[in-house]
Every structure is written in structure tokens, then in C-alpha cells.
Design an enzyme around this catalytic site. Structure first.
Site: not given
Ligand code: PLP
Length: 286
Positions: A101
Site C-alpha cells: 500500500k
Molecule cells: C480494497 C481493499 N479492501 C480491503 C483490503 C484488505 O486490507 P488488509 O490486507 O490490510 O486486510 C485490501 C487489500 O489488502 C483492499 O485492496
């Protein structure tokens, strides 16, 4: 992105899918009223790839129907909608700090809200729902969704770099756009004011001459890694049964024909120039 449906499923609710808007590649505000039913409690607007969803129309609909609006700004830190930071316009917003990210703490993320009650509730649930009144007492099933102090320290240091990292992503996007604008059959329409430019995407249309997968194969042979757009949720084995028989033509088209290019904030102008030259060469290689 599968995490969006999973978050709904984890809490025992049923996700309802809405097709994408071909202009923003995000939730289609026009289809929303048809999909929001009697049992609908909340709408999740995802700012996919950093591109702002149409929050004006979506938020208006949520207000009218008394629905909560959650913004998924996992990919959109630094983006904005009408001058306001993405993630801060709904009842709650979320960000991801996973390794790929805009800023990272390795794993982890953040919820933001203006509501004291919601913030309190999120703090409670993330920490096993420990009772405040009695030690080791739990009246609800909570989670271990805590961020460690070590990760938070990395996150604070990353925040200091946010403006620089964001500027690099914006520079990348401009360089891609300048070099690829006008290539027949390459749809770069996925761009507007306030884009966080997490990645730079394009949709390969028939006029391009070769398919998205052929383009990806050609670029891979030149040492350039790309990713296809997300595979729609109703096509995922984990959800196929839940959404059997449902069709989402825009999502399907984007999933089959979209790709995004290398996006690291460390990319140089020369590297982007090479990537774009290879995209043009792929087209003439057919
Ligand atoms: C649009 C979106 N929502 C949620 C997530 C989930 O985030 P995390 O990996 O921090 O749980 C991601 C990617 O990882 C994402 O691209």
C-alpha cells in the site's frame, strides 16, 4: 477485492453485490437503489486502485434511505473527493497498511470515524471484547485485530513520508498517462480529480489488437510484471454458490480486460518510459 465481501461474511451478514460503473470502475451509484433491499443496513463504497467512488450520489442515497456508509479506502490513502480526504466522508472509513500500500506497517490497517460510539465499539471488538467492568470477562465474541506498538511506530514514521510517497505515485501516473494517452484500444479513462494513484490501470479493448493476457505475456517476456484487475467476487469459488446465476457484466469485462502496470514509488521516469514503449511495441507485434 475479496476482503470486502469477507468482512461482511465474517459478521454473519450477507453481502449484496452491485456492478461497477464503467467510468469510475467503482460501485455503480445508478444500480444501487435496485440492489438495496429491506434488510440492507450499510453500503461499502470501495475506492478501487485509489480512484474515488461517486460519493456524492452514493452518500445521498444512503442519507435518504437511512443506511450507514462505509468507505473502503484501503487503496486510496491520500486521495480526495471534492477536497475531502477519501475515507473521511462516510460513517466510517478504513485504510490498509499491507506491504504493497501507499504507506505500510507490514500488515495492519486503520478505521476512522467521527462517531465516538463507533470508535469505542471498534476498540472494544478489536481487543477480544474485554469487559471494562470485570477482568477477563467477555459478553461478546471479539477479535484480535490489534496493531502492535512496533507496527504503530513504523506507521508514524511512514506518515511523515506520506506526502513524498504520494507525490511519487502522482508523478508515476502522470508519466504513464502522458506516454500512453492516445494508444488505440487502451482505455485510460480510470482517472479523475482526487485519484490517490495507488496504481495506474488500463483496460485493453478490442481495438488494441491483442488481448489483455497477450499483452501481459509480451510484457512479462520483456521483464515487466503486471497484474490483471480483480476477478469479480461472484466468480470466486468461495462465493460462486452464494451468487449463482448472477451476472455483473461491467465487473466481468473489467476483470477480463483490465491490467495495471508497475506502481512502486521508487520507479524512475526511464523505467516508466521503457514500460510504455513496450506496451506500444506489443501492439505492433501482433
Ligand atoms: C480494497 C481493499 N479492501 C480491503 C483490503 C484488505 O486490507 P488488509 O490486507 O490490510 O486486510 C485490501 C487489500 O489488502 C483492499 O485492496
Amino acid at each position: 477485492m475479496i476482503a470486502v465481501a469477507n468482512a461482511v461474511t465474517y459478521c454473519g451478514a450477507r453481502p449484496v453485490l452491485v456492478d461497477c460503473d464503467p467510468a469510475t470502475f467503482n460501485l455503480d451509484a445508478e444500480s444501487l437503489p435496485k440492489k438495496a433491499g429491506r434488510k440492507t443496513k450499510a453500503v461499502i463504497a470501495v475506492h478501487t486502485y485509489g480512484h474515488p467512488a461517486d460519493l456524492g450520489q452514493i452518500a445521498g442515497f444512503c442519507r435518504k434511505r437511512g443506511l450507514r456508509l462505509i468507505e473502503d479506502a484501503a487503496e486510496a490513502l491520500g486521495g480526495s473527493f471534492q477536497g475531502r480526504a477519501l475515507g473521511t466522508l462516510g460513517d466510517a472509513g478504513i485504510y490498509s497498511f499491507y506491504a504493497n500500500k501507499v504507506i505500510t506497517t507490514g500488515e495492519g490497517g486503520m478505521v476512522v470515524t467521527d462517531s465516538r460510539a463507533l470508535a469505542e465499539r471498534a476498540r472494544f471488538l478489536r481487543d477480544f471484547a474485554f469487559s471494562k467492568e470485570r477482568h477477563f470477562w467477555h459478553e461478546e465474541v471479539g477479535y484480535n485485530y490489534r496493531m502492535s506498538g512496533l507496527q504503530a511506530a513504523v506507521g508514524l514514521a511512514q506518515l511523515e513520508r506520506l506526502a513524498r510517497l504520494q507525490a511519487a505515485r502522482n508523478r508515476n501516473a502522470r508519466a504513464y498517462r502522458d506516454a500512453l494517452e492516445g494508444v488505440p484500444g487502451l482505455n485510460l479513462s480510470h482517472s479523475s480529480q482526487g485519484h490517490a494513484n495507488w496504481v495506474f490501470g488500463a483496460v485493453v479493448e478490442p481495438k488494441f489488437g491483442i488481448s489483455r493476457d497477450e499483452l501481459r505475456g509480451f510484457l512479462a517476456r520483456q521483464g515487466i510484471e503486471t497484474r490483471g484487475f480483480f476477478i469479480p467476487i461472484h466468480r470466486q469459488p468461495a462465493y460462486q454458490r452464494m451468487f449463482a446465476g448472477e451476472r455483473y457484466p461491467v465487473s466481468e469485462f473489467l476483470g477480463d480486460n483490465g491490467l495495471y502496470f508497475p506502481a512502486s514509488s521508487a520507479l524512475t521516469g526511464k523505467e516508466i518510459g521503457y514500460i510504455c514503449a513496450m506496451v506500444r511495441r506489443a501492439r505492433s507485434s501482433r
